[in-house]
Design an enzyme around this catalytic site. Sequence first.
Site, PDB file in Angstrom:
ATOM      1  N   ASP A   1      -9.857  -5.307  -4.212  1.00  0.00           N
ATOM      2  CA  ASP A   1      -9.199  -4.234  -3.466  1.00  0.00           C
ATOM      3  C   ASP A   1      -9.808  -2.895  -3.876  1.00  0.00           C
ATOM      4  OD1 ASP A   1      -7.456  -2.400  -2.326  1.00  0.00           O
ATOM      5  OD2 ASP A   1      -5.678  -3.621  -2.741  1.00  0.00           O
TER       6      ASP A   1
ATOM      7  N   HIS B   1      -7.594  -5.488   0.062  1.00  0.00           N
ATOM      8  CA  HIS B   1      -6.357  -4.813   0.471  1.00  0.00           C
ATOM      9  C   HIS B   1      -5.631  -5.463   1.661  1.00  0.00           C
ATOM     10  CE1 HIS B   1      -4.053  -1.204  -0.427  1.00  0.00           C
ATOM     11  NE2 HIS B   1      -3.935  -0.938   0.859  1.00  0.00           N
TER      12      HIS B   1
ATOM     13  N   SER C   1       0.814  -1.201   0.000  1.00  0.00           N
ATOM     14  CA  SER C   1       0.000   0.000   0.000  1.00  0.00           C
ATOM     15  C   SER C   1       0.862   1.271   0.000  1.00  0.00           C
ATOM     16  CB  SER C   1      -0.949  -0.084   1.204  1.00  0.00           C
ATOM     17  OG  SER C   1      -1.885   0.943   1.209  1.00  0.00           O
TER      18      SER C   1
END
Length: 373
Positions: free
Chosen positions: A315, A348, A143
């Site tokens: 995601d 995610h 991320s």
Amino acid sequence: MSHGVGVCESAVRPHGYKCEEFEVTTDDGYILGIQRIPQGRIEGNGMKRQPILLQHGLLVDGIVWILNSPEQSLAFILADNGFDVWIANTRGTRPSRRHVSLSPSDKAYWAWSWDELVTHDLPTTINLVSKYTGQKLHYVGHSLGTLIALASFSERRLEDKLKSAALLCPVAYLDHMQTPLGILGAKVFLGEILSDGLGIAEFNPNNKKVSSFLSMLCNSNPSVNCYDLLSSFTGNNCCLNASSIEVFLKYEPQPTSIKTMIHLSQTFRDGVLTKYDYGNEEMNTERYGQGTPPAYNLSNIPNGFPLYLIHGGRDLLSDVQDVKHLLDDLKFHDKKQLNVHYVQNYAHADFVIGVSAKQMVYESMIAFLRHHQ
């Protein structure tokens, strides 16, 4: 006594791993805590281990890499696979809340956006590991940890100290971000009411003002499940078990700066990746010598630098369209040096705390790392 001691004591040694704590100070005065798991549970035969640095994402700290069992957590899996594992914690998170002269209760302590992670935290951490081990290292980011790496590579800052980079849920562009909470939040952050209106510089979801702001957002939108903020931010994770979520919520979320949240919101709004926009020409000129913030040009990433990218179909933060945009920037990358993987049902958080991540993500990633020893 720094919080860092806690991580080795509470989360690593009980599983039978050695663990060391390091502290390193950035050139702008932030004192960062770093953990190291130098070897696996079974002693290697004194072989030279390849150093690898794990860089966490937004609103968490390095403990995310060790929240599950040793069979499921990336840091432990890497250590058991012969790597010398280093865990970064960016400024403002629990292990890295100290500064040579400022305290986290000072507004000035929070006067940074993710640009400063690119220019200060990342080089400081990577230099420490490379000096200490005398080797080039591998890098793994998740991320925000992918965003700061990509920005850094585009400025040709660090790739000479690295052997390769593995990017989980790569974030560069955010214009297709679908998380309802993220989109609402971005709109509000762009109004920058938080920094002025709330008079705070720290974005800490556990802080009263911030949590009431989140519940206000959440109640204003029927599509957001206020009881499951994790999914409201990340998408529907397929593969977290209840106990890993429980442990996760014991340690996370961690604070970041309001300025970082505004910076990410600017990326969402503008569809381009630039340094922080101060919102007026004068301040930008003072800071950058030009009226608009300079762009991070991702097509400047060296074409021969080994990259492993993996992203998920569910995601909502690292959206498939935005990853395509990033891959378009990398279209001249040497094909042999760019490995792209896609996991249809992953969101995610699955990439870091999913119980099946070892099979779905880490095994192919480790094969890639070994290939680039």
